[in-house]
Scaffold this active site. Structure first.
Site, PDB file in Angstrom:
ATOM      1  N   ASP A 197       0.848  -1.195   0.000  1.00 40.92           N
ATOM      2  CA  ASP A 197       0.000   0.000   0.000  1.00 40.92           C
ATOM      3  C   ASP A 197       0.885   1.248   0.000  1.00 40.92           C
ATOM      4  O   ASP A 197       2.044   1.202   0.437  1.00 40.92           O
ATOM      5  CB  ASP A 197      -0.885   0.037   1.252  1.00 40.92           C
ATOM      6  CG  ASP A 197      -1.819  -1.168   1.323  1.00 40.92           C
ATOM      7  OD1 ASP A 197      -2.102  -1.757   0.269  1.00 40.92           O
ATOM      8  OD2 ASP A 197      -2.229  -1.511   2.443  1.00 40.92           O
TER       9      ASP A 197
HETATM   10  N1  URA Z   1      -0.945  -5.938   4.186  1.00 43.02           N
HETATM   11  C1  URA Z   1      -1.484  -4.713   4.114  1.00 43.02           C
HETATM   12  O1  URA Z   1      -2.451  -4.399   4.795  1.00 43.02           O
HETATM   13  N2  URA Z   1      -0.922  -3.827   3.253  1.00 43.02           N
HETATM   14  C2  URA Z   1       0.153  -4.117   2.499  1.00 43.02           C
HETATM   15  O2  URA Z   1       0.635  -3.273   1.748  1.00 43.02           O
HETATM   16  C3  URA Z   1       0.716  -5.398   2.595  1.00 43.02           C
HETATM   17  C4  URA Z   1       0.132  -6.305   3.445  1.00 43.02           C
END
Ligand code: URA
Length: 247
Positions: free
Chosen positions: A102
């Site tokens: 993310d």
């Molecule tokens: N889990 C999440 O919530 N976000 C990520 O980017 C990777 C794993």
């Protein structure tokens, strides 16, 4: 391979730029100047030089990046900065990130142009390990840890696969997953009435984030790291490997 494509892949410039460079006579093939962008070359045996500097062809490249916050895990984006743009001069046109973190998540991200390896690493069947360091809003209760480790409902068809929790400090944990669902860590913690305040990926498929890489920095994988990564993604069939090497 066409000479202009070769120069593009070697990151000398865009297709139109390299055509201009070739027509200007800045490129030699086996020490002979050429001005023909369509010229066919053997990228493995012909010696190509740009402005007198020999170019060593590499079909695949593999980089480990410490992804910083605020950058999207994509090759191109109309508005936000992308992880590929952080590669600067190494941003070959065919490079992409293997999976996504993310925008607010930091840590280990692999970037490559090896589509086959990426596909295997991301395949749900391979259960490639991913470890995250999460700073939480609340302390985890023993019951929460049990649920995270056994598998829980995050609104998908199936429960999450068994995971491993290591408590580092009161509100800091390491969580190792063997799958990679959308926002998985955040959703798992929400499912136990908690909240992730900060998230960093520390390991992926046999690779551990290099502590010498500051956020936004990257480096090539070593031979051992690449081997570990290949092992975790499973090898492709030998016949397939041979066909690839011929192309
Ligand atoms: N889990 C999440 O919530 N976000 C990520 O980017 C990777 C794993």
């Amino acid at each position: 391979m066409r000479l202009d494509k070769f120069l593009c892949e070697m990151n000398i410039g865009s297709r139109s730029q390299v055509k201009v460079f070739i027509r200007q006579g800045t490129v030699t093939v086996n020490d002979t100047p050429t001005t023909n962008p369509d010229q066919q070359i053997d990228e493995f045996s012909d010696r190509v030089a740009f402005r007198g500097k020999a170019l060593q062809y590499r079909r695949f490249v593999y980089y480990m990046m410490n992804k910083p916050e605020g950058v999207v895990s994509a090759s191109r984006d109309n508005t936000a900065r992308t992880v590929v743009s952080l590669l600067g001069k190494d941003a070959r046109e065919d490079i992409f990130p293997v999976g996504r973190l993310d925008k607010d998540v930091t840590g280990l991200l692999l970037l490559t142009n090896d589509g086959d390896l990426a596909h295997r690493l991301l395949s749900p069947k391979k259960h490639v390990d991913k470890t995250y360091r999460a700073v939480l809003e609340h302390v985890l209760l023993p019951e929460d840890i049990r649920r995270l480790e056994n598998g829980l409902d995050i609104g998908e068809e199936n429960l999450t696969l068994p995971a491993r929790v290591t408590v580092l400090e009161e509100r800091i944990i390491l969580l190792t997953l063997h799958e990679g669902k959308f926002h998985q860590v955040k959703r798992m913690l929400q499912a136990v009435d908690n909240q992730v305040l900060q998230l960093r990926r520390t390991a992926f498929g046999g690779l551990t984030l290099d502590p010498n890489l500051a956020p936004g920095e990257y480096r090539e994988l070593s031979g051992e790291e690449l081997e570990a990564l290949r092992k975790s993604g499973g090898r492709k069939q030998k016949a397939q490997e041979e066909t690839e090497n011929e192309t």
